[in-house]
Design an enzyme around this catalytic site. Sequence first.
Site, PDB file in Angstrom:
ATOM      1  N   ASP A  93       3.329  28.506 -26.512  1.00  0.00           N
ATOM      2  CA  ASP A  93       2.880  29.174 -27.735  1.00  0.00           C
ATOM      3  C   ASP A  93       1.901  30.282 -27.325  1.00  0.00           C
ATOM      4  OD1 ASP A  93       0.617  27.782 -27.060  1.00  0.00           O
ATOM      5  OD2 ASP A  93       0.658  26.441 -28.764  1.00  0.00           O
ATOM      6  N   ASP A 269       9.672  21.795 -31.939  1.00  0.00           N
ATOM      7  CA  ASP A 269       8.709  21.079 -31.106  1.00  0.00           C
ATOM      8  C   ASP A 269       7.774  20.339 -32.034  1.00  0.00           C
ATOM      9  OD1 ASP A 269       7.042  23.590 -31.853  1.00  0.00           O
ATOM     10  OD2 ASP A 269       5.611  22.216 -30.949  1.00  0.00           O
TER      11      ASP A 269
END
Lengths: 375, 375
Positions: A93, A269
């Site tokens: 991320d 996720d």
Amino acid sequence: MSAEFSFTLNASDGPARTGVIDTPRGEIRTPAFMPVGTAGTVKAMLIDHVRETGADIVLGNTYHLMLRPTAERVASLGGLHQFMNWPRPILTDSGGFQVMSLSKLRKLTEDGVAFQSHIDGSRHMLTPERSIEIQCLLGSDIQMQLDECPAIPIEHGAARESMLLSARWAERSKRAFEEKSKPGQALFGIVQGANYEDLRRESLDKLMQIGFPGYSIGGLAVGEGREEMFRVLEFTTPHMDAARPRYLMGVGKPADIVGAVARGVDMFDCVAPTRSGRHGQAWTRAGAVNIKNAGFADDPSPLDPGSTCPASRDYSKAYLHHLFRAGEYLGPMLLTWHNLHYYQELMAGMRAAIAAGRFADFVAQFRAETGEEIV
Amino acid sequence: MSAEFSFTLNASDGPARTGVIDTPRGEIRTPAFMPVGTAGTVKAMLIDHVRETGADIVLGNTYHLMLRPTAERVASLGGLHQFMNWPRPILTDSGGFQVMSLSKLRKLTEDGVAFQSHIDGSRHMLTPERSIEIQCLLGSDIQMQLDECPAIPIEHGAARESMLLSARWAERSKRAFEEKSKPGQALFGIVQGANYEDLRRESLDKLMQIGFPGYSIGGLAVGEGREEMFRVLEFTTPHMDAARPRYLMGVGKPADIVGAVARGVDMFDCVAPTRSGRHGQAWTRAGAVNIKNAGFADDPSPLDPGSTCPASRDYSKAYLHHLFRAGEYLGPMLLTWHNLHYYQELMAGMRAAIAAGRFADFVAQFRAETGEEIV
């Protein structure tokens, strides 16, 4: 394996899709679930067992890794793959979401976000450029643009301001990525706009003008509820480029994932299987069970006698119950393993059902077995 | 595998011995190190990996298991082997030592020891007969008599009183064992007598009159120091039956074990490799290292690049350091695995050296590599 990042759609069944993302580090079969390896480890798991559950890719958190052990240290040790002994694809991320949720004294400006570490109070600045620099130091295969992720509900005006900032950061992220990245790595843009259809469309238009090899859907699973999340997906995914993978960030429980696949999402996720495993919750075909409940103290049956996963097959519920009552490491170890295996079996089941044109049957069976009403 | 419990001595090299204990559940190669599985799990280890390190047998703690999940519950679930998914031999202690070190409000009488659980304050009575009953409910292959284990220093008179009580309990234990046990299971008597030569001899004489298939040396590693422990072994083991296995309880660090093998001991158990692994200490051929030390933060080398153990070979010290700094489960998991592998390699090395008549060379090399002066 390909020298380039590419996505091949193999089959569709309604909005649901199955395909393969090809990267220099290996294939990612979609719909894909990516176990979360926050600090360079999927918590309580041996990395070889993560692979054996069926995971093609794991996720690393830029915020945690930039603070400890630092991206520069990971780079000097050969990159995140070598550091955690995982040769396959890694997605990172941007760090933005966790700066806002974990750090202290954060300050958001056009340039980026200044913050203090939650670990030692040290001061840092995360800009679109710095986020990409960190993700490249880590050696991430699929990187995320820095974005702002507001909670829902948020007023339309504020949601648009935030979305436009994220779009400007998308452009800066892409420029930085083009300078720093290696061949075969990919940068995804992130669609924002809260739960406003016009803003999601505007965000998507801006991102597609910039052009990315994949698109993330951000700003969901932030308290809006499953029904509202599905409503947003229904007016967002139909406008996304069908030739690019679609990643719904931070989602979710099994029913969230099944419902999102039904609405055209390819990648997921979530900390749910690992975090709940550490806290004694097991996901099973019959729904979630809390292994700490006294009713399991004498239960000789395993979580799933027909499973190929040792954690699901070779230990009684009574033993798992005992391990959690006694505070033993092995309890979280086995239940995390079981949960990740359950998640990957769920993804494999969906891939097979979509390929066979039987996804509606799959969803009906999932609904019947788990008792989930909204899928 | 044999239907009976038996011990075959294959070779001796000075007082050091190597052989095989045969049980219905498998062979135990001696000198043997038994990992401690206190509450039905070797802490932070998958049981298959315990076996892969080379362990032939694990230890369970009667005190912990009788309190939680209770021996009766383990029995109703098929016994401890099935409960913890370990089909090979299990040794259990009598519970006496841990009653005295862990429980509250204990009271020792001729009959046994009354105590309150450290978990929930519940009241229990452990007698020689009850200890054997529990060990039989667990299904233990090698059981221990209840004994009293005083600390050193202790006055001669008190040490003799305590030793005589243990000897009377040995007789009661054997009678109970003959009633309750299954074919192929074994009960060991425990030599006591603190650090007094005459008392160790008297204890041994009494036990050998009762007759056991193996003998434990108790009451050591209770604060007397390595030199004193070795002195006691030197006047004890020469009088022990050479045809029976000799088990030094609760020992020890690698140098303790090497020195005790040199003094004729065959079996060992200790929490050192598992406990120190959970706390960041790694045992290596060059001695012990604390992986949390800042000096390891940038060290790309693994603990042992030539090892067959993934934990020793596939992860850098920098990664292990990071895992402990970040408080990740995987740190204790990998370091425990590494330590148990190191211990089992040490035992395998001693067995090979004794068989080849080169044990003195082995000890000299161990001393040189680790820097241990007293071995």
